[in-house]
Structure formats: structure tokens, C-alpha cells
Design an enzyme around this catalytic site. Structure first.
Site, PDB file in Angstrom:
ATOM      1  N   HIS A 127      12.184  -4.581 -42.913  1.00 27.81           N
ATOM      2  CA  HIS A 127      11.827  -3.195 -43.241  1.00 27.81           C
ATOM      3  C   HIS A 127      10.314  -3.026 -43.336  1.00 27.81           C
ATOM      4  O   HIS A 127       9.750  -2.085 -42.773  1.00 27.81           O
ATOM      5  CB  HIS A 127      12.484  -2.792 -44.568  1.00 27.81           C
ATOM      6  CG  HIS A 127      12.029  -1.476 -45.099  1.00 27.81           C
ATOM      7  ND1 HIS A 127      12.695  -0.292 -44.844  1.00 27.81           N
ATOM      8  CD2 HIS A 127      10.955  -1.137 -45.867  1.00 27.81           C
ATOM      9  CE1 HIS A 127      12.050   0.700 -45.433  1.00 27.81           C
ATOM     10  NE2 HIS A 127      10.990   0.216 -46.060  1.00 27.81           N
ATOM     11  N   GLU A 128       9.655  -3.933 -44.044  1.00 31.67           N
ATOM     12  CA  GLU A 128       8.208  -3.816 -44.224  1.00 31.67           C
ATOM     13  C   GLU A 128       7.461  -4.011 -42.915  1.00 31.67           C
ATOM     14  O   GLU A 128       6.512  -3.277 -42.610  1.00 31.67           O
ATOM     15  CB  GLU A 128       7.727  -4.830 -45.278  1.00 31.67           C
ATOM     16  CG  GLU A 128       8.305  -4.621 -46.668  1.00 31.67           C
ATOM     17  CD  GLU A 128       8.034  -3.227 -47.234  1.00 31.67           C
ATOM     18  OE1 GLU A 128       6.999  -2.623 -46.869  1.00 31.67           O
ATOM     19  OE2 GLU A 128       8.852  -2.738 -48.031  1.00 31.67           O
ATOM     20  N   HIS A 131       7.402  -0.929 -40.752  1.00 27.32           N
ATOM     21  CA  HIS A 131       6.318   0.041 -40.970  1.00 27.32           C
ATOM     22  C   HIS A 131       5.136  -0.260 -40.049  1.00 27.32           C
ATOM     23  O   HIS A 131       4.495   0.653 -39.522  1.00 27.32           O
ATOM     24  CB  HIS A 131       5.848  -0.004 -42.428  1.00 27.32           C
ATOM     25  CG  HIS A 131       6.756   0.678 -43.397  1.00 27.32           C
ATOM     26  ND1 HIS A 131       7.115   2.016 -43.288  1.00 27.32           N
ATOM     27  CD2 HIS A 131       7.367   0.215 -44.521  1.00 27.32           C
ATOM     28  CE1 HIS A 131       7.904   2.336 -44.297  1.00 27.32           C
ATOM     29  NE2 HIS A 131       8.078   1.271 -45.059  1.00 27.32           N
ATOM     30  N   GLU A 190      10.374   5.860 -44.261  1.00 26.49           N
ATOM     31  CA  GLU A 190      11.306   4.913 -44.859  1.00 26.49           C
ATOM     32  C   GLU A 190      12.582   4.785 -44.028  1.00 26.49           C
ATOM     33  O   GLU A 190      13.080   3.686 -43.794  1.00 26.49           O
ATOM     34  CB  GLU A 190      11.649   5.337 -46.288  1.00 26.49           C
ATOM     35  CG  GLU A 190      10.516   5.156 -47.282  1.00 26.49           C
ATOM     36  CD  GLU A 190      10.162   3.702 -47.507  1.00 26.49           C
ATOM     37  OE1 GLU A 190      11.063   2.847 -47.443  1.00 26.49           O
ATOM     38  OE2 GLU A 190       8.984   3.409 -47.727  1.00 26.49           O
TER      39      GLU A 190
END
Length: 264
Positions: A127-128, A131, A190
Site C-alpha cells: 500500500h505504501e 503511493h 488511499e
């Protein structure tokens, strides 16, 4: 005065038009900064954090986090980062992690109390890194520059800058909350990072359903969190639903992945 405002508006519009790009999910973005500039800001911010936040001395946990990262990062496109990745385990109770342009990943020991296994840690890390892949930091810094009516951030690195400017840059990169400047990623970013991250972990040989399990754990850990309409982030229920629906895409990716992680 009116002429100056019109001229400034015209410059901002021209820059926006010339900086249009598309995210991995097909969403239109404004990204005004070069990859080299973003990498420089990310790297310098990371060095500052290593000075300000204690680094874990637990070799076993550090090796575990590094192992998961080593499975994920080779599957990141060279457009997002072409080179090695630096991974640091910070000693902090924060239930958080982050990734920065320039190939930097930070994980807080607090998040390891929520992730039950390597697959759930991969969900967080994916997920990070998502970004970074989607250029979200560039997009936020670009939007912030336009909102201020000037592009003063475009020439900024942290060295020699005042605390307010440093805070704006750190916040735009996604780590500003540690420095008293709250600028979290919005719902759109997100949700996008959730999808990109689940795909990345599946390609890396981690079970994509673990992303769903992770957010069940996060829901328990964040009891009393505000409802979705009062937050910049999607609710845990929304994330769980979207990630569950996306399993029809990521499960086949996982099944054909040649990688078989064994990080413990």
C-alpha cells in the site's frame, strides 16, 4: 494588482496543463515536479527522519521487515524507482509505515503488533509503495503549490529552509504528521494505493486476501475512529469491501506468481 493576479493565474493554468499525467488506475493527475526532484526531496526527508526517530536495534525484526521488502520491491516498475531500496525499521508505537520517492521505506515497530504474518505486512508495505508508484506525493505537492498561487516549493530541498517550509515538504511527501503538520493522503489516494498495493503483493507471491484481513485488524485497533464522512480516509468497512471485490483480479496474479516468500 489585477493584472498580476491574472498573470499568475495564467502561469498556474499553463503549468497545470503542461504537467497533466495519468495514474496507474487511469485517473488524471497534475504532477509538476521531475522524478529527480521528488527523489531528492524523499531522500533528504528520509535522512532527517533517521536523525529524529530511533531506529530499532532488533536484528530479527529488522531482517523480517527487510525480507518482505526484498520480495516486493523487485516488482516495482523502474518508472517509479530505478535502483535499490533502503528499508528502515523505526522504534515507535505508531501503527504506521510509509514509502518515499527515491526508494525509501519506513516501518514503525507499532505496525507489527497489528500485522499477524508476512502477508499482512506485505499488504501494508505494498500500500505504501503504491503511493510512490502512483506519484501521489508529486500530485499533492503540485496541488499545494497551485493553491498557494506560487511555485516556491519547486526549488526547495530541506537544507537551509525554515521549519514551516520543511513541514510543508514533509507533509506533502506523506510523513508530515510526525512534524506537527497533518496532511494525510485523501480518500482518492488511499483507495488507489489499496488497489495498487494489493496487486503488487499478489505479484510478489503474498496472499492478497491478507489485505482484507489486515483492515479487519486495523478496524479493531482503531476503535472509536470517526465515521467516513468526517475523515479524509475511507472507512475500514469501505476498504474491506473494495479489497474483497478486487480479489477476483489479484487472486489469479497470486496463483501465477513464481515467488514463494518465506520471511517467517
Amino acid at each position: 494588482m489585477k493584472f498580476k493576479l491574472k498573470l499568475l493565474s495564467g502561469v498556474c493554468i499553463a503549468l497545470c496543463l503542461s504537467a497533466c499525467s495519468t495514474s496507474p488506475t487511469g485517473r488524471n493527475q497534475i504532477t509538476m515536479f521531475s522524478g529527480d526532484k521528488m527523489s531528492a526531496m524523499g531522500s533528504e526527508s528520509f535522512e532527517q527522519m533517521k536523525k529524529d526517530i530511533p531506529i530499532s536495534s532488533d536484528k530479527k525484526l529488522t531482517a523480517y521487515v527487510q525480507c518482505v521488502a526484498d520480495q516486493i520491491t523487485p516488482n516495482v516498475s523502474k518508472e517509479a524507482h530505478d535502483g535499490s531500496w533502503e528499508v528502515v525499521l523505526f522504534e515507535s508505537d505508531q501503527i504506521n509505515a510509509f514509502a518515499l520517492p527515491g526508494g525509501k521505506i519506513g516501518v514503525y515497530t507499532g505496525i507489527l503488533k497489528v500485522t499477524e504474518n508476512q502477508d499482512q505486512l506485505a499488504a501494508i508495505m505494498g500500500h505504501e509503495v503504491g503511493h510512490v508508484i502512483a506519484n501521489h506525493s508529486n500530485e499533492r505537492l503540485s496541488s499545494n503549490s497551485v493553491a498557494q498561487g506560487a511555485l516556491q516549493i519547486s526549488g526547495v530541498l530541506l537544507s537551509g529552509q525554515d521549519e514551516q517550509t520543511q513541514g510543508l515538504v514533509m507533509a506533502g511527501l506523506g510523513v508530515g504528521v510526525q512534524y506537527g503538520v497533518l496532511m494525510p493522503y485523501g480518500r482518492t489516494h488511499e483507495k488507489e494505493a489499496d488497489i495498487i498495493g494489493q496487486e503488487l503483493m499478489a505479484k510478489s507471491g503474498f496472499k492478497p486476501k491478507a489485505a482484507v484481513d489486515l483492515w479487519h485488524n486495523m478496524a479493531k485497533a482503531s476503535s472509536g475512529a470517526p465515521p467516513e464522512f468526517l475523515s479524509t480516509h475511507p472507512s475500514n468497512e469501505t476498504r474491506i469491501k473494495k479489497l474483497t471485490e478486487h480479489l477476483k483480479v489479484t487472486q489469479p496474479m497470486y496463483k501465477v506468481s513464481a515467488q514463494k516468500p518465506n520471511c517467517g
